[in-house]
Design an enzyme around this catalytic site. Structure first.
Site, mmCIF file in Angstrom:
data_model
loop_
_atom_site.group_PDB
_atom_site.id
_atom_site.type_symbol
_atom_site.label_atom_id
_atom_site.label_comp_id
_atom_site.label_asym_id
_atom_site.label_seq_id
_atom_site.Cartn_x
_atom_site.Cartn_y
_atom_site.Cartn_z
ATOM 1 N N ASP A 148 25.193 -8.232 -5.374
ATOM 2 C CA ASP A 148 24.175 -7.475 -4.129
ATOM 3 C C ASP A 148 23.183 -7.039 -5.648
ATOM 4 O O ASP A 148 23.064 -6.726 -6.056
ATOM 5 C CB ASP A 148 24.677 -6.843 -3.054
ATOM 6 C CG ASP A 148 23.917 -6.548 -1.857
ATOM 7 O OD1 ASP A 148 23.108 -7.658 -1.948
ATOM 8 O OD2 ASP A 148 23.901 -5.239 -1.583
ATOM 9 N N HIS A 171 15.266 -2.081 3.719
ATOM 10 C CA HIS A 171 17.015 -2.497 3.069
ATOM 11 C C HIS A 171 17.084 -0.154 4.143
ATOM 12 O O HIS A 171 14.981 0.500 4.965
ATOM 13 C CB HIS A 171 16.668 -1.422 1.841
ATOM 14 C CG HIS A 171 17.076 -2.944 1.121
ATOM 15 N ND1 HIS A 171 15.673 -3.493 0.887
ATOM 16 C CD2 HIS A 171 17.896 -3.735 1.384
ATOM 17 C CE1 HIS A 171 16.672 -5.006 0.529
ATOM 18 N NE2 HIS A 171 18.260 -4.758 1.306
ATOM 19 N N GLY A 209 18.295 -5.900 4.832
ATOM 20 C CA GLY A 209 18.125 -5.080 5.511
ATOM 21 C C GLY A 209 18.394 -5.294 7.273
ATOM 22 O O GLY A 209 17.918 -4.539 7.657
ATOM 23 N N ASP A 227 24.443 -2.128 4.995
ATOM 24 C CA ASP A 227 25.096 -1.524 4.333
ATOM 25 C C ASP A 227 25.005 -0.037 5.193
ATOM 26 O O ASP A 227 25.783 0.292 5.389
ATOM 27 C CB ASP A 227 24.640 -1.729 3.027
ATOM 28 C CG ASP A 227 25.416 -0.365 2.384
ATOM 29 O OD1 ASP A 227 26.040 0.550 2.459
ATOM 30 O OD2 ASP A 227 24.626 -0.740 1.059
#
Ligand code: G3H
Ligand code: 13P
Ligand code: ZN
Length: 331
Positions: A94, A190, A234, A278
């Site tokens: 990533d 993000h 994101g 994430d």
């Protein structure tokens, strides 16, 4: 000595992304840094019968040690067999930022890499991306490039504002670099603070509603490169139940606002076929750990708080696969 992902039973992302574009769903791309996260991701994806992209950032490599981390991932294929249902697994870098980092991952069993040249000039982005593609394709490793800049933090790079992807550039970028997929900027960012309250409106219940993603730009891009695999970074939704639990048990998260799930569901039905998540996982784990710490003050066995954190993460990712990305049942 280098090792190919093929010897580890992993797959590159080419077929998976193509099927996802054609089928109107997105493959989950979940980040992991430790044992509990990879366990939760694999358990959730096996139980929902979803293909999965396991993502490793350079921050994760620094935190966990790149050798230990990739060996965890190398166990993934055998682990899912033990869980009773084989799913396709991609091991993906990533936000790779240099050729050397991408090469190191390709030489060590990764089946897919991202080269993120989005902070460079257009021509430098093309040159760097093309160099990575040439090396990766010799090893049948797939490559994700990025055009446009997301607001927020990517590793150590902070961008104050979005630079939306310019649809007029995508044909040139894709054809000159040879990338297999393209990450675009249409309003995601993000982290857990994607919008300020001032950028949002309120619905009839007073709940903050963020501005919609730029589906107009996405449509323009799709017209330029029909069927080409598009990636959204994101894409955490920042579930308010986790924010509330974290704050209830001593945390201090403010203005935590994400991308509404309906918007991601809509995107997943288009050429968007890989969605990166994430921060939501971080929130789920933190909420679970805080709750144990606050309600069981005598507890000091890490398994007693990391275990619940892992279980919450698994539930979250099952929900994403079933209800947001539409990847459940596609493995
Ligand atoms: O895009 C960034 C991912 O959430 C990874 O974050 O660089 O802190 O590991 P990280
Ligand atoms: P979030 O911070 O929204 O989870 O995005 C993660 C990501 O894009 C990883 O590359
Ligand atoms: Zn990202």
């Amino acid at each position: 000595m280098s090792i190919s992902y093929k010897d580890l039973g992993l797959v590159n992302s080419r077929e998976l992304l193509k099927k996802a574009v054609d089928g109107g769903y997105a493959i989950p791309a979940y980040n992991f840094n430790n044992l509990e996260q990879i366990q939760a991701i694999l358990q959730a994806c096996v139980e929902t019968k979803s293909p999965v992209i396991l993502q490793v950032s350079s921050g994760a490599r620094k935190y966990a040690n790149s050798t230990l981390l990739r060996n965890l991932a190398r166990g993934a294929v055998e682990y899912v067999k033990e869980l009773g249902y084989e799913i396709p697994i991609v091991l993906h870098l990533d936000h790779g930022d240099t050729f050397e980092l991408c090469k190191d991952c390709i030489d060590n069993g990764f089946s897919s890499v991202m080269i993120d040249g989005s902070h460079h000039s257009y021509e430098d982005n093309i040159a760097l991306t093309k160099k990575v593609v040439e090396y990766a394709h010799k090893h049948d490793v797939t490559v994700e490039g990025e055009l446009g800049v997301l607001a927020g933090i990517e590793d150590d790079v902070v961008a104050e504002h979005h630079t939306y992807t310019e649809p007029d550039e995508v044909i040139d970028f894709v054809s000159r670099t040879g990338v297999d997929s393209l990450a675009i900027s249409i309003g995601t960012s993000h982290g857990a603070n994607k919008f300020t309250p001032e950028q949002c409106t309120r619905d009839e219940n007073g709940v903050l509603v963020p501005p919609p993603l730029r589906f107009d730009i996405l449509e323009e891009i799709e017209k330029k490169i029909p069927g080409f695999p598009i990636v959204l970074h994101g894409s955490s939704s920042v579930p308010q139940k986790y924010v509330e639990t974290i704050n209830q048990y001593g945390g201090d998260l403010k203005d935590s606002i994400g991308i509404p799930e309906e918007q991601l569901r809509k995107a997943a039905k288009s050429a968007v076929c890989k969605i990166n998540i994430d921060s939501d996982g971080r929130l789920a784990m933190t909420a679970a750990v805080r709750e144990v710490m606050a309600t069981k003050p005598g507890e000091f066995d890490p398994r007693k708080y990391l275990g619940p954190a892992r279980d919450e993460l698994k539930q979250l990712y099952m929900h994403k696969n079933n209800n947001v990305l539409g990847s459940a049942g596609k493995a």
